[in-house]
Design an enzyme around this catalytic site. Structure first.
Site, PDB file in Angstrom:
ATOM      1  CD  GLU A  46       1.710  -5.072   8.582  1.00  0.00           C
ATOM      2  OE1 GLU A  46       1.558  -5.412   7.409  1.00  0.00           O
ATOM      3  OE2 GLU A  46       2.834  -4.818   9.075  1.00  0.00           O
ATOM      4  CE  LYS A  97       5.476  -3.627  11.207  1.00  0.00           C
ATOM      5  NZ  LYS A  97       5.306  -4.589  10.098  1.00  0.00           N
ATOM      6  CD  GLN A  98       2.350   0.195   9.787  1.00  0.00           C
ATOM      7  OE1 GLN A  98       2.794   1.074   9.060  1.00  0.00           O
ATOM      8  NE2 GLN A  98       2.264  -1.071   9.402  1.00  0.00           N
ATOM      9  CD1 TRP A 157       0.955  -0.217   2.965  1.00  0.00           C
ATOM     10  CD2 TRP A 157      -0.771   1.016   3.638  1.00  0.00           C
ATOM     11  NE1 TRP A 157       1.232   0.204   4.240  1.00  0.00           N
ATOM     12  CE2 TRP A 157       0.184   0.966   4.684  1.00  0.00           C
ATOM     13  CE3 TRP A 157      -1.943   1.733   3.841  1.00  0.00           C
ATOM     14  CZ2 TRP A 157       0.003   1.606   5.903  1.00  0.00           C
ATOM     15  CZ3 TRP A 157      -2.124   2.368   5.062  1.00  0.00           C
ATOM     16  CH2 TRP A 157      -1.164   2.295   6.084  1.00  0.00           C
ATOM     17  CG  ASP A 158       4.897   0.776   0.916  1.00  0.00           C
ATOM     18  OD1 ASP A 158       5.631   1.139   1.841  1.00  0.00           O
ATOM     19  OD2 ASP A 158       4.417  -0.371   0.835  1.00  0.00           O
TER      20      ASP A 158
END
Length: 801
Positions: A495, A618-619, A356-357
Site C-alpha cells: 500500500e 507498510k506491511q 481482504w481480511d
C-alpha cells in the site's frame, strides 16, 4: 486480566474509548460498544450501536470535490440509564469522585459488568453494579441491569431510561469533516407505563430500525412501581422513574430491549416484532441463562488450551480474540447479508467495509465452524454481478471484486484520503489492489479443501473462481520482447507504493507486483482443478453458461506458465518491477526523529516527500506468498512459471524485507511471525506475542478505539491452528508438521475436517489425533510424511523426532 475475564481496575478517561471497543458486546447481528449507560458521546465516551451489514451513503464537500461515502451506520443508543439523586445533576463518571472501580468483561458468559463506588453531592456515597449483554441466544435481544445501593443516605432518586436517536457517525476523528448524520427518527411512542419505542430510518438506504425498551425496578426481588413521567424529545423517547432509596438497601433497574431492522427475515414489520419481544421477554437473569448457554456451546467449538509456563496471559488474550471474532461472525451470520469487516462491528473505522481480511479469518472458521465461511463466501457470490460490472467498466472480462465492499459490492474505496500528520487531503488510489480477487479465490479453494462441500462448489464457488480467473487472464498483457505476461498498474498489499516516483501525478500503480502475479498464476492454474472437481453435468452446464471454450482454457494455462516475476540481487523477489531502482531510506534517522515510524507514508507526505521513492513497505507483501503457501507449493508454482525456487529463497527474502518493513498494518505482525516459525522459532514467538497485544495495548496509538483489528485477532488464533501445528489441507490429506515454540509445552485444540471432528494434542514429543464418533467417511492424515487412514471414533498417535 485473570482467568476468563478482561479486567480494568481503575477509571481512566483517556483510555475509555479504547476500553469501549475492547468491551463491545455483539452477536453477529448487532453490536454495542462498551460505553457506560450514564454517558453520551463526548471527548471521553462514544456509545455506538451497529447492525451487521447495514450501511448508508452520504455526500460530502471536501477540498472542492463532492465525495460520496458509504458508512456503517451508528443507530440510536439503547443503553441510556442515568441516575439523579434529589437536588443534584445527572451523575457521570467524569463528575463524581470515584472511590473504587472495576470493569470486567466475562468472556465465558459474554457479560460486561461495572462495579463503581463513588462520592457525590454533599458527601453521599453510592455503589452501582451494572451488568449488560447482547444475546447470543436471540439475535434481537439486549439487556442491562443496574443495581444501586445508597451506602450512607436515604432519599429520592430519579432514573432516566431512554432510547436516544440524536446520534451521528463521529467515532473517527479524521472523518468528522464529512457528512455524518445518517439517520432520522421517524416515530417515538410510549407503549405502556414501562415500555417505549423508537423508529429510525437511514436517509439513503431507507433501512428502518425499531427499538423497544421495557424498564422495571425491583427491590428484594419484588417489582417496585415508581412514579413515572414520559420524556419525549424530537429524536429520543424515554421515561423518568422516581424511586425512594434507603440506606444500605439495593434496588435493581432492568432494561430489556428488542431490536429489529427492515432487512430481517421472517418478520412482519420491525415495530411489531420489537414490541412483542419486550412484552414477552423474561427478567434479566432469565435472558442471561439462555445467553450464557449459547456462549458455552460456542466455546465448546472454539476454545483451545496451551501450557505456557510463565506466560499465563497468552491463553486469555487468545480467548479475547476468539470472543470478538464470534461477536462479529456468529451462528446468526448466515441469516444476514453481511461480509466480514476489517474492524468488526465495533466502531466506524474503515466505515465498516469489507477488505481482504477474510484471508486471515476464514481459514480458522473453516476448521472450527465452516458454515460461517460458507455464509461469508455467499456474501461475495451475491455481489458477483456487480464484480462483473466493475470488470467491464474497467475494460476487463470476468469479475473484478472491489478492494472495499459494503452493501451492494460496488467499489467503496475513498477517492481522497486525509493525512492527519499534515492535515492535507491527498488522492487515494488503493482501489488498484486487484489482489483482493485472488484472496477470494484462495478462500473458496481453502473452504472446499477442508469441507469437500461439492454442493457449494457447484452452485457458488466454481462460478466465482472461474470468473476471477477470467479477469486475471484479461488484465494480463503479453510482452513480446520477453515472452512474458505482465500485470500493470496495480498496488500490492504493501500500500505504500501507489505509483512510480516520476509518474505520481499521471499514472497510478506499479507493474508486475510479485504477490499479485504469483497469486494470479495460482488462480489460473487452479481453475482447471476446479472444473475437474465438478460433476460432468455441472461442468458442462457452467462452462456453457459462462461461455468458456477450450481456446480460453488453453490461454489461461499459457498465462499461468508465463506471468512475469522480477528478481534482483541475491535471488530476491522484487516486490514489483523497478523496486531495485528505488532509494534506500535512512531508517535510523527517521526512528531518531519520529520514534514511531509505522506510518512512514504519512510522515514522508508531511515532509513533502513520498514513500514511492524508497525501498520500504507498510506491511508484508512478497512475504504474503510464504504465509499462504508451503515451500512445496511455492516450488511448484515457480517451477511452472520457469523460475528457480528453493527453501533458501524464502530465508533470503524474509531477511531482506524484514529490514524494510514498518509494520504499519496490524496484519504484518501475523505474517512475519508465521514465515519465521520454522527458521527462527524464538523470533516467531516474540512476534506472535506482539500480535496478541495489537489491540489490547493499542500499539497503533489510538486506532483500536475506532474498532478492533479483526484480521489480526483471528490471525493469532489461526497461528495456533495451522502454523505451529504445521496443519495443511491439500491433495485430500490433512497434513501436520508441528513446530511448537519452546515456550509452549503442550497445545490442545479441535478441528473439523470433512465431517469429522478431531481433537488434537501436540507436545514436543508427540502428536495425538482423536476423532469423535460420527457418520462420516474415513480421511487421510499425515505427519512428517507418514500417511494414515483415520475413521470416526478412532485415534492415531505420532512420535515427533
Amino acid at each position: 486480566m485473570s482467568g476468563w475475564s478482561l479486567v480494568f481496575d481503575n477509571y481512566d478517561p483517556e483510555q475509555e474509548q479504547l476500553r469501549e471497543a475492547l468491551c463491545t458486546l455483539g452477536n453477529g447481528y448487532v453490536a454495542t460498544r462498551g460505553a457506560s449507560c450514564s454517558e453520551v458521546a463526548s471527548t471521553n465516551h462514544y456509545p455506538g450501536t451497529y447492525f451487521a451489514g447495514v450501511y448508508n451513503r452520504l455526500v460530502s464537500e471536501i477540498a472542492g470535490e463532492r465525495i460520496e461515502n458509504e458508512d456503517l451506520v451508528n443507530w440510536p443508543n439503547w443503553l441510556v440509564l442515568r441516575l439523579r439523586p434529589e437536588g443534584e445533576d445527572w451523575l457521570s463518571l467524569d463528575t463524581v469522585e470515584i472511590l473504587s472501580y472495576r470493569q470486567e468483561l466475562s468472556l465465558r458468559e459474554g457479560v460486561l459488568q461495572r462495579d463503581i463506588r463513588f462520592r457525590h453531592g454533599n458527601g453521599r456515597v453510592t455503589r452501582t453494579r451494572e451488568r449488560r449483554l447482547v444475546s447470543m441466544h436471540d439475535a434481537h435481544v439486549a439487556a442491562v441491569e443496574c443495581e444501586v445501593t445508597a451506602e450512607n443516605w436515604t432519599g429520592s432518586l430519579t432514573l432516566r431510561s431512554a432510547l436516544d436517536g440524536d446520534v451521528r457517525n463521529t467515532g473517527v476523528a479524521r472523518y468528522r469533516d464529512l457528512a455524518n448524520r445518517h439517520i432520522r427518527v421517524t416515530a417515538t411512542d410510549e407503549l405502556s407505563e414501562d415500555t417505549v419505542r423508537l423508529v429510525a430510518r437511514a436517509s439513503q438506504s431507507r433501512i428502518e430500525v425499531a427499538q423497544a425498551a421495557r424498564t422495571r425496578v425491583y427491590r428484594d426481588g419484588s417489582h417496585v412501581v415508581p412514579v413515572t413521567r414520559s420524556i419525549a424529545e424530537p429524536a429520543s423517547i424515554g421515561q423518568e422513574l422516581d424511586i425512594e432509596v434507603h440506606e444500605g438497601v439495593a434496588l435493581q433497574a432492568e432494561k430489556i430491549v428488542g431490536l429489529y431492522t427492515s432487512r430481517d427475515r421472517g418478520i412482519s414489520e420491525p415495530c411489531y416484532q420489537a414490541d412483542r419481544l419486550v412484552q414477552t421477554a423474561g427478567r434479566f437473569d432469565d435472558i442471561l441463562i439462555a445467553h450464557a448457554q449459547s456462549w458455552q456451546s460456542l466455546w465448546d467449538e472454539f476454545d483451545l488450551r496451551m501450557d505456557t509456563p510463565g506466560n499465563s496471559e497468552t491463553e486469555l488474550k487468545l480467548r479475547v480474540h476468539i470472543f470478538h471474532l464470534l461477536q462479529t461472525v456468529s451462528p446468526f451470520t448466515p441469516a444476514t447479508d453481511a461480509g466480514v469487516p476489517a474492524r468488526g462491528w465495533h466502531g466506524e473505522a474503515y466505515r465498516g467495509h469489507v477488505f481482504w481480511d477474510e484471508i486471515f479469518i476464514l481459514p480458522l472458521l473453516n476448521l472450527r465452524m465452516p458454515l460461517l465461511t460458507r455464509a461469508l463466501l455467499r456474501y461475495r457470490y451475491r455481489r458477483l454481478r456487480e464484480a462483473r460490472r466493475l470488470a467491464s467498466e474497467a475494460g476487463f472480462e470476468g469479475a473484478m471484486f472491489p478492494w472495499q465492499s459494503g452493501s451492494d459490492g460496488r467499489e467503496e474505496s475513498q477517492r481522497i484520503h486525509l493525512n492527519p500528520q499534515s492535515g492535507r487531503w491527498t488522492p487515494d488510489v488503493t482501489h488498484l489492489q486487484r489482489h483482493i480477487n485472488s484472496a477470494i479465490a484462495w478462500c473458496v479453494w481453502q473452504y472446499y479443501e477442508v469441507t469437500s462441500n461439492q454442493e457449494f462448489l457447484s452452485l457458488y464457488g466454481a462460478e466465482m473462481f472461474l470468473e476471477i480467473a477470467r479477469f486475471w487472464a484479461s488484465i494480463a498483457e503479453h510482452d513480446d520482447a520477453g515472452d512474458r505476461y505482465e500485470i500493470r498498474g496495480v498496488i500490492g498489499p504493501d500500500e505504500f507504493h501507489t505509483a512510480y516516483p516520476d509518474r505520481e501525478d499521471s499514472e497510478p500503480g506499479v507493474n508486475n507486483n510479485a504477490y499479485t502475479n504469483v497469486m494470479a498464476a495460482w488462480v489460473l492454474t487452479r481453475a482447471g482443478d476446479i472444473l475437474e472437481r465438478l460433476s460432468p453435468h455441472r461442468k458442462r452446464s457452467l462452462v456453457r453458461r459462462l461461455g468458456i471454450g477450450e481456446a480460453e482454457l488453453e490461454r489461461w494455462d499459457r498465462i499461468s506458465r508465463r506471468l512475469k516475476v522480477v528478481f534482483h540481487g541475491d535471488n530476491i523477489i522484487s516486490q514489483f518491477e523497478g523496486y531495485a531502482d528505488l532509494e534506500e531510506l535512512d531508517w535510523d534517522a527517521y526512528r531518531e526523529k519520529y520514534g514511531d515510524i509505522q506510518r512512514l507514508d504519512r510522515i514522508l507526505e508531511s515532509e513533502g516527500d513520498s514513500p514511492n521513492r524508497y525501498k520500504l513497505s507498510k506491511q508484508a507483501d512478497v512475504l504474503m506468498l510464504f504465509y499462504l503457501f508451503s515451500t512445496e507449493e511455492l516450488t511448484g508454482i515457480f517451477d511452472r512459471l520457469g523460475y528457480a525456487f528453493d527453501a533458501d529463497t524464502i530465508r533470503r527474502n524474509i531477511d531482506y524485507y524484514a529490514e524494510r518493513t514498518t509494520d504499519g498494518s496490524t496484519l504484518s505482525h501475523i505474517v512475519r511471525s508465521w514465515v519465521q516459525a520454522r527458521s527462527d522459532r524464538e523470533t516467531s514467538w516474540c512476534r506472535f506475542q506482539e500480535a496478541l497485544n495489537v489491540d489490547l495495548a493499542d500499539v497503533q496509538g489510538g486506532t483500536t478505539s475506532e474498532g478492533i483489528h479483526l484480521g489480526a485477532m483471528a490471525g493469532t488464533v489461526d497461528m495456533l491452528h495451522r502454523c505451529y501445528t504445521g496443519l495443511e489441507t491439500r491433495d485430500d490429506v490433512l497434513f501436520f508438521s508441528p513446530t511448537l515454540p519452546a515456550d509452549v509445552r503442550e497445545l490442545r485444540l479441535s478441528v473439523r475436517y470433512r465431517q469429522q471432528r478431531i481433537f488434537v494434542r501436540i507436545d514436543h514429543n508427540s502428536l495425538l489425533l482423536d476423532s469423535t464418533p460420527a457418520r462420516a467417511a474415513p480421511i487421510s492424515v499425515s505427519c512428517n510424511g507418514d500417511v494414515r487412514t483415520l475413521r470416526p471414533g478412532e485415534s492415531t498417535a505420532y512420535e515427533l523426532t
